[in-house]
Design an enzyme around this catalytic site. Structure first.
Site, PDB file in Angstrom:
ATOM      1  N   GLY A   1       0.865  -1.253   0.032  1.00 34.77           N
ATOM      2  CA  GLY A   1      -0.015   0.059   0.011  1.00 34.77           C
ATOM      3  C   GLY A   1       0.797   1.103  -0.001  1.00 34.77           C
ATOM      4  N   LEU A   2       2.231   1.198  -0.344  1.00 29.89           N
ATOM      5  CA  LEU A   2       2.948   2.225  -0.331  1.00 29.89           C
ATOM      6  C   LEU A   2       3.578   2.656  -1.426  1.00 29.89           C
ATOM      7  CD1 LEU A   2       5.027   2.058   3.054  1.00 29.89           C
ATOM      8  CD2 LEU A   2       2.771   3.086   2.771  1.00 29.89           C
ATOM      9  N   GLY A   3       2.884   2.018  -2.473  1.00 30.21           N
ATOM     10  CA  GLY A   3       3.390   2.322  -3.961  1.00 30.21           C
ATOM     11  C   GLY A   3       4.738   2.125  -4.405  1.00 30.21           C
ATOM     12  N   SER A   4       4.980   0.805  -4.067  1.00 32.53           N
ATOM     13  CA  SER A   4       6.222   0.214  -4.371  1.00 32.53           C
ATOM     14  C   SER A   4       6.419   0.003  -5.828  1.00 32.53           C
ATOM     15  CB  SER A   4       6.581  -1.217  -3.446  1.00 32.53           C
ATOM     16  OG  SER A   4       5.539  -1.907  -3.727  1.00 32.53           O
TER      17      SER A   4
ATOM     18  N   ALA B   1       4.912   1.383  -8.621  1.00 32.90           N
ATOM     19  CA  ALA B   1       4.817   2.486  -8.986  1.00 32.90           C
ATOM     20  C   ALA B   1       6.009   3.238  -9.196  1.00 32.90           C
ATOM     21  CB  ALA B   1       3.734   3.517  -8.655  1.00 32.90           C
TER      22      ALA B   1
ATOM     23  N   ASP C   1      -1.023   6.392  -8.123  1.00 29.41           N
ATOM     24  CA  ASP C   1       0.228   6.006  -7.630  1.00 29.41           C
ATOM     25  C   ASP C   1       1.306   6.459  -8.655  1.00 29.41           C
ATOM     26  OD1 ASP C   1      -1.467   4.383  -6.076  1.00 29.41           O
ATOM     27  OD2 ASP C   1      -0.248   2.796  -6.019  1.00 29.41           O
TER      28      ASP C   1
HETATM   29  C1  MEV Z   1      -3.458   1.123  -5.281  1.00 34.50           C
HETATM   30  O1  MEV Z   1      -2.408   1.594  -4.692  1.00 34.50           O
HETATM   31  C2  MEV Z   1      -4.569   1.977  -5.138  1.00 34.50           C
HETATM   32  C3  MEV Z   1      -5.798   1.525  -6.069  1.00 34.50           C
HETATM   33  O2  MEV Z   1      -6.805   2.737  -5.796  1.00 34.50           O
HETATM   34  C4  MEV Z   1      -5.709   0.874  -7.283  1.00 34.50           C
HETATM   35  C5  MEV Z   1      -5.351   2.216  -8.266  1.00 34.50           C
HETATM   36  O3  MEV Z   1      -5.653   3.434  -7.989  1.00 34.50           O
HETATM   37  O4  MEV Z   1      -5.014   1.939  -9.409  1.00 34.50           O
HETATM   38  C6  MEV Z   1      -6.508   0.247  -5.248  1.00 34.50           C
END
Ligand code: MEV
Length: 328
Positions: free
Chosen positions: A116-119, A121, A164
């Site tokens: 959930g910390l955008g690794s 991206a 992201d």
């Molecule tokens: C994932 O980091 C974030 C989501 O909203 C998916 C996205 O925005 O592509 C769940």
């Protein structure tokens, strides 16, 4: 050798709903992925990954899904990581008009993978920038963001927003609504605290789950719209520097994400630990299912409470990183 880095991020508001055109506000944090690239004289790729959450691995292959590495880390993570690297290399080759360029690459990251910390991206953004520069092409950060989005969109089966990748390329706090992406120039320095349960969620599966709920129940579609309302209120609170209101809205946002089925027992436990330590607000960040929560707390209390919470593997402060992708 050419080296670039790009930051990870937390979502202040709006994950999942952003996939359906609602606005979101992700904020880059001072945890980076760094990609080092050296051109080879053949067309192959050799990728060495050193990551906080994986045992390091090295693979050499010619690209394409038929030629996958044999390594002792969970296959979906390796498949996803390789998909992102392949995509980044493809974008750099296209930008430099060098379709056969091969590279030796080293990926290093202090961003927990899939948490959930955008690794992913950050790896794609840094990878495109470094590989393009190694081929003699300087890309503007918004061009890197756009190319990185195309990679993420493909790897996530067409279910990715621009949030992201735009945040990682541009840095700072950003606002994303569909294709409309901008930086929030005067964002205050928010006192972020992150709790990490040591796990990871499968973004593709979680996004698909929300899509199904939304199609089946009108009230799930209403929930997605309500998250959009929270984001709009949150933007107002940010403009007024009203950090207490930002925190209250984060709590609301977490409740609605929970209703959409993307929280987990450990994420909820960390959210409640932070709230009971008087954090101004706390919510999961990113796709959910496991991974990280973000809380707002100026005092050491939430970080301490999180570090004693069963199921929380790591708790740390995260400063807003106003720099996006950069040459190292
Ligand atoms: C994932 O980091 C974030 C989501 O909203 C998916 C996205 O925005 O592509 C769940």
């Amino acid at each position: 050798m050419t080296v670039s880095s790009a930051p990870g991020k937390v979502y202040l508001f709006g994950e999942h709903a952003v996939v359906y055109g609602e606005p979101a506000v992700p904020c880059a944090i001072e945890r980076r992925a760094t990609v080092s690239v050296e051109r080879r004289d053949d067309d192959r790729l050799r990728v060495e990954a050193r990551d906080l959450t994986l045992d390091g691995f090295t693979v050499e292959y010619s690209g394409g899904s038929a030629d996958r590495p044999d390594v002792n880390v969970p296959t979906p993570l390796v498949e996803a990581a390789m998909g992102y690297i392949d995509g980044a290399v493809e974008q750099a080759r296209e930008a430099a008009d060098a379709p056969d360029a091969g590279f030796d690459m080293v990926v290093e990251s202090t961003i927990p993978l899939g948490a959930g910390l955008g690794s992913s991206a950050a790896v794609v953004v840094a990878g495109i920038d470094a590989a393009a520069r190694e081929l003699g092409v300087e890309l503007a950060p918004d061009d890197v963001a756009d190319r990185a989005y195309r990679v993420e969109h493909e790897v996530q089966d067409g279910q990715a927003s621009r949030a992201d990748t735009f945040c990682s390329a541009m840095g700072g706090a950003v606002r994303v609504e569909g294709d409309d992406c901008r930086r929030i120039e005067d964002a205050p320095n928010l006192p972020f605290v992150v709790g990490y349960d040591g796990g990871a969620g499968d973004t593709g599966e979680l996004v698909a789950g929300v899509r199904e709920l939304r199609e089946e129940y009108d009230f799930a579609a209403d929930t997605v719209r309500a998250i959009g309302d929270i984001v709009r209120r949150g933007e107002g609170a940010l403009e007024e520097d009203d950090v207490e209101e930002v925190g209250r809205l984060m709590n609301f946002n977490h409740g609605l994400l929970s209703a959409l089925g993307v929280s987990s027992r450990s994420l909820d436990a960390m959210v409640w630990a932070a709230r009971e330590a008087d954090a101004l607000g706390a919510k999961l960040t990113g796709a959910g299912g496991g991974g990280c929560i973000v809380a707002l707390d100026e005092t050491p209390a939430a970080e301490t409470a999180l570090s004693y919470t069963p199921g929380c593997e790591d708790a740390f402060r995260a400063e807003l990183d106003r720099k996006g992708v950069r040459a190292e």
